[in-house]
Write a protein that holds these residues in place. Structure first.
Motif, short mmCIF file in Angstrom:
data_model
loop_
_atom_site.label_atom_id
_atom_site.label_comp_id
_atom_site.label_asym_id
_atom_site.label_seq_id
_atom_site.Cartn_x
_atom_site.Cartn_y
_atom_site.Cartn_z
N UNK A 307 31.51 29.89 49.36
CA UNK A 307 30.33 30.30 48.61
C UNK A 307 30.31 31.82 48.41
N UNK A 308 30.57 32.57 49.49
CA UNK A 308 30.54 34.03 49.39
C UNK A 308 31.66 34.55 48.49
N UNK A 309 32.84 33.97 48.62
CA UNK A 309 33.96 34.40 47.76
C UNK A 309 33.65 34.15 46.30
N UNK A 310 33.17 32.95 45.99
CA UNK A 310 32.85 32.61 44.61
C UNK A 310 31.72 33.49 44.08
N UNK A 311 30.68 33.68 44.90
CA UNK A 311 29.50 34.42 44.44
C UNK A 311 29.83 35.88 44.14
N UNK A 312 30.47 36.56 45.09
CA UNK A 312 30.74 37.98 44.90
C UNK A 312 31.89 38.21 43.91
N UNK A 313 32.85 37.27 43.87
CA UNK A 313 33.88 37.38 42.84
C UNK A 313 33.30 37.24 41.45
N UNK A 314 32.38 36.27 41.30
CA UNK A 314 31.74 36.06 40.00
C UNK A 314 30.83 37.23 39.63
N UNK A 315 30.06 37.74 40.59
CA UNK A 315 29.14 38.85 40.31
C UNK A 315 29.87 40.17 40.09
N UNK A 316 31.18 40.20 40.39
CA UNK A 316 31.98 41.39 40.10
C UNK A 316 32.45 41.39 38.66
N UNK A 317 32.93 40.23 38.18
CA UNK A 317 33.57 40.16 36.86
C UNK A 317 32.78 39.34 35.85
N UNK A 318 31.83 38.52 36.31
CA UNK A 318 31.01 37.71 35.40
C UNK A 318 31.89 36.90 34.45
N UNK A 319 31.68 37.06 33.15
CA UNK A 319 32.43 36.29 32.17
C UNK A 319 33.89 36.67 32.07
N UNK A 320 34.29 37.78 32.71
CA UNK A 320 35.69 38.22 32.64
C UNK A 320 36.54 37.67 33.77
#
Length: 477
Positions: A307-320
């Motif tokens: 969950x933390x990996x997905x969340x912070x990875x997504x919030x770093x790059x968003x749609x990219x």
């Protein structure tokens, strides 16, 4: 003592007593004077509770963790969380079915459960599914080594011009890593001894998680693509990013053409079932409840990490964000020291995971080829060597096995998580203990049916990919 607990207690407590009794004596009685069947897994476990958690957690955690941020970008944060909780609970329930079936008959080998449920065909089916799935998993780990290790060496040597050196050739590097690191670890007699390497492997992935969280506050969106076009793609199935005006905004719910692949990505990320019974066998003071606690703690720990990996990875790059998270970080600087350390940590983690994955394959092959033979070092070493040799050939000579992995994952993963545990439970648990139409057996049957639905759905997506020629990525464990 267990028999005393059974007297005068509730029906459920009686069943627990039967399960505990079956740990030492099979539920189905032997003929008078007949010699008790000896299984090759019958020995006293010596692995501690903590080391067993390390081993199972390491078995759960695979290359799929690198694709979770991409999955979240295609579902949104809330929908991803719902699916992650759903898959984690189903995985824990699946392990419960396996342990209950194993406790009833006193067997702690996946293949022997198949034999008890359906005879030799069931044994062969379970062994083949485990072998195919874990060979695919080993191949995915070695593909990461083949792709990432040359980039790490290149960065360490500051060699960005001459890329023709032999030590920058991924094919040579996986042979060296396999021969000097993976093979010696795979030659250990018992899986429990790998608890130390499993703990170190998990610590590497914790470092990866910490780095992902840290980078969230140091990378601004949108990204500068100036360096990205000079980078060599790490994966063959690179997916072009469809930029929109709001791709730097976090979405709670979203549906697109990639959303349907989120469930396979999450399911593959929780596949650990071939390793459950071997770890159960070597657990000290092994009981069903004790092993279930090992499984629950391991799944919970991986749930938090995922969950933390997905969340912070997504919030770093968003749609990219891309299908391989490390490849996305390459776009913000090819000489970033922290990212270099993260690459190195991931390489260490996947390298140390390969021997853990190899053990269930060897057990499956021993069940098929030498079911009644005692342990022998020659067979132990020969099978390990041949497996590593075959997987190396696969990784070297097959340029892109994305579709092969997708096909393997769409068939073996639902079989291991849903179908086999469900049907084994229905067939093995006696009607005297649980009638055929009892709630637990109906739940197990529905669980197996869900696996068939999942398999058909995944295969349909792969066929659509092949027919349309579009490049989509299905995450693997």
């Amino acid at each position: 003592m267990e028999l005393q607990k059974m007297n005068g207690h509730s029906r459920d407590e009686g069943f627990d007593g039967l399960d505990a009794l079956a740990e030492h004596e099979e539920f189905l009685p032997h003929k008078t004077g007949a010699k008790k069947e000896i299984h090759f897994t019958d020995f006293e476990g010596k692995t501690s509770f903590g080391m067993s958690i390390f081993n199972l957690s390491n078995a759960i955690m695979g290359s799929g963790i690198l694709g979770l941020a991409f999955a979240m970008s295609n579902t949104g944060i809330i929908l991803f969380l719902i699916l992650l909780v759903f898959i984690a609970i189903l995985s824990a329930y699946s392990i419960h079915l396996l342990l209950k079936s194993a406790g009833v008959v006193g067997i702690r080998a996946y293949e022997q459960l198949g034999n008890r449920a359906f005879g030799p065909p069931g044994k062969m089916l379970a062994a083949c599914v485990i072998t195919v799935h874990n060979i695919g998993a080993m191949s995915s780990y070695l593909f990461i080594i083949k792709s990432e290790l040359p980039l790490v060496i290149q960065a360490l040597l500051d060699n960005h011009e001459n890329k023709e050196e032999w030590f920058l050739n991924g094919n040579y590097l996986i042979i060296i890593v396999s021969a000097f690191i993976i093979l010696p670890l795979a030659l250990m007699k018992q899986l429990g001894y790998l608890g130390y390497t499993s703990g170190f492997s998990l610590s590497c992935m914790v470092f990866f998680l910490i780095s992902v969280i840290y980078k969230k506050f140091n990378i601004l969106c949108p990204l500068d693509d100036s360096e990205h076009h000079n980078m060599t793609p790490i994966v063959d199935d690179h997916i072009p990013i469809n930029r929109t005006d709001d791709f730097c905004e976090a979405k709670l719910f979203t549906i697109n053409s990639q959303t349907a692949y989120t469930i396979p990505i999450l399911a593959f990320a929780f596949v650990c079932h071939p390793e459950v019974l071997p770890i159960y066998t070597e657990l000290r003071d092994a009981t069903k409840k004790r092993m279930q606690r090992v499984a629950n703690v391991s799944i919970l720990a991986m749930f938090v990490m995922y969950l933390l990996t997905a969340l912070f990875g997504y919030l770093t790059f968003y749609g990219a964000v891309e299908s391989e998270l490390l490849h996305t970080y390459s776009r913000v600087g090819s000489r970033d020291v922290l990212i270099l350390c993260v690459r190195l940590a991931v390489l260490v983690a996947v390298t140390l995971t390969v021997p853990v994955v190899l053990f269930p394959i060897r057990r499956a092959l021993l069940q098929i080829l030498f079911p009644d033979k005692p342990f022998h070092w020659a067979r132990h070493i020969a099978i390990a060597f041949c497996l590593i040799f075959v997987v190396n050939l696969l990784v070297i000579f097959v340029p892109s096995i994305r579709d092969i992995f997708g096909l393997i994952g769409a068939t073996s993963a639902p079989s291991l998580i849903f179908i086999l545990p469900g049907i084994f439970y229905v067939r093995i648990v006696p009607d005297e203990q649980e009638p055929f139409l009892s709630r637990p057996k109906i739940q197990a049957a529905c669980f197996a049916a869900l696996g068939f639905v999942f398999m058909i759905m995944s295969l349909s997506f792969i066929i659509i990919d092949w027919s349309t020629g579009e490049s989509r990525s299905v995450g693997g464990h």
